[in-house]
Design a protein around this motif. Structure first.
Motif, PDB file in Angstrom:
ATOM      1  N   GLY A  94       0.338  -1.080   0.128  1.00  0.00           N
ATOM      2  CA  GLY A  94      -0.023  -0.453   0.015  1.00  0.00           C
ATOM      3  C   GLY A  94       0.392   1.400   0.090  1.00  0.00           C
ATOM      4  O   GLY A  94       0.247   2.488   0.228  1.00  0.00           O
ATOM      5  N   VAL A  95       2.024   1.064  -0.342  1.00  0.00           N
ATOM      6  CA  VAL A  95       3.051   2.820  -0.836  1.00  0.00           C
ATOM      7  C   VAL A  95       2.678   2.940  -1.862  1.00  0.00           C
ATOM      8  O   VAL A  95       3.637   3.946  -2.461  1.00  0.00           O
ATOM      9  CB  VAL A  95       4.172   2.414   0.253  1.00  0.00           C
ATOM     10  N   ALA A  96       2.171   2.287  -3.114  1.00  0.00           N
ATOM     11  CA  ALA A  96       2.229   3.148  -4.389  1.00  0.00           C
ATOM     12  C   ALA A  96       3.252   2.422  -5.246  1.00  0.00           C
ATOM     13  O   ALA A  96       3.684   3.239  -5.894  1.00  0.00           O
ATOM     14  CB  ALA A  96       2.130   4.856  -4.405  1.00  0.00           C
ATOM     15  N   LYS A  97       3.141   0.932  -5.096  1.00  0.00           N
ATOM     16  CA  LYS A  97       4.791   0.234  -5.490  1.00  0.00           C
ATOM     17  C   LYS A  97       4.014   0.312  -7.589  1.00  0.00           C
ATOM     18  O   LYS A  97       4.635   0.647  -8.334  1.00  0.00           O
ATOM     19  CB  LYS A  97       4.982  -0.986  -5.631  1.00  0.00           C
ATOM     20  N   THR A  98       2.671   0.146  -7.239  1.00  0.00           N
ATOM     21  CA  THR A  98       2.290  -0.581  -8.531  1.00  0.00           C
ATOM     22  C   THR A  98       1.579   0.883  -8.703  1.00  0.00           C
ATOM     23  O   THR A  98       1.518   1.115 -10.391  1.00  0.00           O
ATOM     24  CB  THR A  98       0.847  -1.233  -7.810  1.00  0.00           C
ATOM     25  N   THR A  99       1.353   1.118  -8.614  1.00  0.00           N
ATOM     26  CA  THR A  99       1.048   2.787  -8.625  1.00  0.00           C
ATOM     27  C   THR A  99       2.033   3.442  -9.434  1.00  0.00           C
ATOM     28  O   THR A  99       1.884   4.091 -10.399  1.00  0.00           O
ATOM     29  CB  THR A  99       0.012   3.894  -7.625  1.00  0.00           C
ATOM     30  N   PRO A 106       2.009  13.434  -4.819  1.00  0.00           N
ATOM     31  CA  PRO A 106       0.853  14.182  -3.630  1.00  0.00           C
ATOM     32  C   PRO A 106      -0.067  13.365  -4.260  1.00  0.00           C
ATOM     33  O   PRO A 106      -0.902  12.411  -4.641  1.00  0.00           O
ATOM     34  CB  PRO A 106       0.176  15.347  -4.540  1.00  0.00           C
ATOM     35  N   ARG A 107      -0.766  13.302  -2.741  1.00  0.00           N
ATOM     36  CA  ARG A 107      -2.154  12.425  -2.365  1.00  0.00           C
ATOM     37  C   ARG A 107      -3.485  12.976  -3.377  1.00  0.00           C
ATOM     38  O   ARG A 107      -3.446  14.503  -2.837  1.00  0.00           O
ATOM     39  CB  ARG A 107      -2.385  12.483  -0.957  1.00  0.00           C
ATOM     40  N   SER A 108      -4.086  12.157  -3.689  1.00  0.00           N
ATOM     41  CA  SER A 108      -5.141  12.127  -4.725  1.00  0.00           C
ATOM     42  C   SER A 108      -5.797  11.189  -4.598  1.00  0.00           C
ATOM     43  O   SER A 108      -5.236  10.217  -5.169  1.00  0.00           O
ATOM     44  CB  SER A 108      -4.167  13.107  -6.232  1.00  0.00           C
ATOM     45  N   PHE A 137      -5.510   8.810  -8.007  1.00  0.00           N
ATOM     46  CA  PHE A 137      -4.682   7.509  -8.375  1.00  0.00           C
ATOM     47  C   PHE A 137      -5.918   6.669  -8.181  1.00  0.00           C
ATOM     48  O   PHE A 137      -6.214   5.474  -8.979  1.00  0.00           O
ATOM     49  CB  PHE A 137      -3.692   7.333  -7.321  1.00  0.00           C
ATOM     50  N   ALA A 138      -6.988   6.815  -7.182  1.00  0.00           N
ATOM     51  CA  ALA A 138      -7.703   5.353  -7.099  1.00  0.00           C
ATOM     52  C   ALA A 138      -8.555   5.089  -7.908  1.00  0.00           C
ATOM     53  O   ALA A 138      -9.202   4.174  -8.680  1.00  0.00           O
ATOM     54  CB  ALA A 138      -8.372   5.710  -5.962  1.00  0.00           C
TER      55      ALA A 138
HETATM   56  P1  ADP Z   1       1.097  -1.484  -3.572  1.00  0.00           P
HETATM   57  O1  ADP Z   1       1.739  -1.855  -4.624  1.00  0.00           O
HETATM   58  O2  ADP Z   1       3.014  -0.661  -3.334  1.00  0.00           O
HETATM   59  O3  ADP Z   1       0.571  -2.200  -2.917  1.00  0.00           O
HETATM   60  P2  ADP Z   1      -0.858   0.538  -4.919  1.00  0.00           P
HETATM   61  O4  ADP Z   1       0.135   1.549  -5.244  1.00  0.00           O
HETATM   62  O5  ADP Z   1      -1.403  -0.396  -5.129  1.00  0.00           O
HETATM   63  O6  ADP Z   1       0.387  -0.023  -3.782  1.00  0.00           O
HETATM   64  O7  ADP Z   1      -1.793   1.773  -3.956  1.00  0.00           O
HETATM   65  C1  ADP Z   1      -2.466   0.972  -3.106  1.00  0.00           C
HETATM   66  C2  ADP Z   1      -3.757   2.241  -2.763  1.00  0.00           C
HETATM   67  O8  ADP Z   1      -2.940   3.475  -2.930  1.00  0.00           O
HETATM   68  C3  ADP Z   1      -4.634   2.469  -4.001  1.00  0.00           C
HETATM   69  O9  ADP Z   1      -6.345   1.739  -3.781  1.00  0.00           O
HETATM   70  C4  ADP Z   1      -3.758   3.270  -4.623  1.00  0.00           C
HETATM   71  O10 ADP Z   1      -5.222   3.807  -5.764  1.00  0.00           O
HETATM   72  C5  ADP Z   1      -3.333   4.828  -3.749  1.00  0.00           C
HETATM   73  N1  ADP Z   1      -2.549   5.636  -4.354  1.00  0.00           N
HETATM   74  C6  ADP Z   1      -1.076   5.400  -4.976  1.00  0.00           C
HETATM   75  N2  ADP Z   1      -1.327   6.371  -4.674  1.00  0.00           N
HETATM   76  C7  ADP Z   1      -1.408   7.407  -4.431  1.00  0.00           C
HETATM   77  C8  ADP Z   1      -1.691   8.979  -4.273  1.00  0.00           C
HETATM   78  N3  ADP Z   1      -0.477   9.501  -4.532  1.00  0.00           N
HETATM   79  N4  ADP Z   1      -2.996   9.597  -3.572  1.00  0.00           N
HETATM   80  C9  ADP Z   1      -3.434   8.703  -3.110  1.00  0.00           C
HETATM   81  N5  ADP Z   1      -3.512   7.015  -3.253  1.00  0.00           N
HETATM   82  C10 ADP Z   1      -3.117   6.539  -4.220  1.00  0.00           C
END
Ligand code: ADP
Ligand code: MG
Length: 265
Positions: free
Chosen positions: A13-18, A212-214, A217-218
């Motif tokens: 949940g740290v935004a690796k995949t994103t 930034p948090r936004s 992304f979700a």
């Molecule tokens: P990981 O791969 O590290 O487990 P994800 O990329 O799946 O993490 O992201 C976890 C959640 O956080 C997802 O629901 C994604 O949409 C959300 N997210 C990612 N980047 C941001 C951001 N910059 N601001 C808000 N939410 C985010």
């Protein structure tokens, strides 16, 4: 051989995949040829690119465990990306690889088949430091570590960096840490600003971003693309474009000249 970038942090949940999707899209947007590799049995990257793992016939699991050709498994994805998809059976791949000789190098050897076809290969790791992540670190030229900008303790980042030191010593002397990538950053919060200021110093590493948090992304996967196309002018899209530009600068790669569309007579 194109650059191989590993995106890892054993925290979920740290935004690796994103980051893999958005950075990949930002690099592809400049004209580079980009392959994304899903190394998470949860297949979030594969899902995020609009592919149902249940429909995948040849996956990264087959590449790693039975020697399927990478080319046979790669699928086209939106935004000119290509993906080596994962399926749920990737969860069993680690134990299948255990008895294999040179088990840490299986991914590296597989990527050598296609490396020259791509400018950049980005590896999306699962939240663990298991054998798949070790394979990713052994194959990569560089590592990007996303972390939540708000967290004061980034437990695990130290452990990841220790692992990188072991990988440098035993498996892959080439691997460098390109940087930490603070994500979900809220610039209005003094706490987040303080954490951001502290991060680079604490680990003595370059800091990319922050992103930034936004909520966009979700929303993006549901809208059928990365934030680069679903909210092209957003601060989030700009942040990943800036990270892509920083990487290209470090690699001394210029965006390929975009051919002008030729008018039909
Ligand atoms: P990981 O791969 O590290 O487990 P994800 O990329 O799946 O993490 O992201 C976890 C959640 O956080 C997802 O629901 C994604 O949409 C959300 N997210 C990612 N980047 C941001 C951001 N910059 N601001 C808000 N939410 C985010
Ligand atoms: Mg993920």
């Amino acid at each position: 051989m194109g650059r191989i970038v590993c995106v890892a942090n054993q925290k979920g949940g740290v935004a690796k995949t994103t980051s893999v999707v958005s950075l990949g899209a930002a690099l592809a947007e400049t004209g580079l040829k980009v392959l994304l590799v899903d190394l998470d049995p949860q297949s979030s990257l594969t899902f995020a690119l609009g592919i149902d793992p249940d429909d995948v016939e040849i996956s990264v699991t087959d590449v790693l465990t039975v020697g399927a050709e990478v080319e046979s498994a790669v699928l086209p994805a939106p935004e000119k990306l290509e993906v080596l998809p994962a399926t749920l059976d990737l969860a069993g791949a680690e134990s299948m690889l255990l008895p294999v000789e040179n088990r840490e190098f299986v991914l590296r050897q597989a990527l050598e088949q296609v490396g020259s076809r791509y400018d950049v290969v980005i590896l999306d790791c699962s939240p663990s430091l298991g054998l798949l992540t070790i394979n990713a670190l052994a194959a990569a030229d560089e590592l990007v570590v996303p972390l939540q900008a708000e967290m004061l303790s980034h437990r695990g980042v130290g452990q990841l960096l220790d692992t990188v030191a072991d990988v440098n010593r035993l498996l892959n002397p080439r691997l460098i840490v390109r940087g930490l990538l603070p994500t979900m950053y809220d610039g209005r919060s003094t706490h987040a600003r303080a954490v951001l200021a502290d991060i680079g110093e604490r680990y003595e590493l370059p800091v990319l971003g922050p992103v930034p948090r936004s909520v966009r992304f979700a929303e993006a996967p549901g809208l059928g693309g990365s934030i680069l196309v679903t909210s092209p002018r957003s601060a989030g899209a700009k942040a990943y474009r800036d990270v892509a530009a920083a990487l290209m600068k470090a690699w001394r790669v210029a965006a390929p000249a975009v051919k002008k569309a030729t008018r039909k007579a």
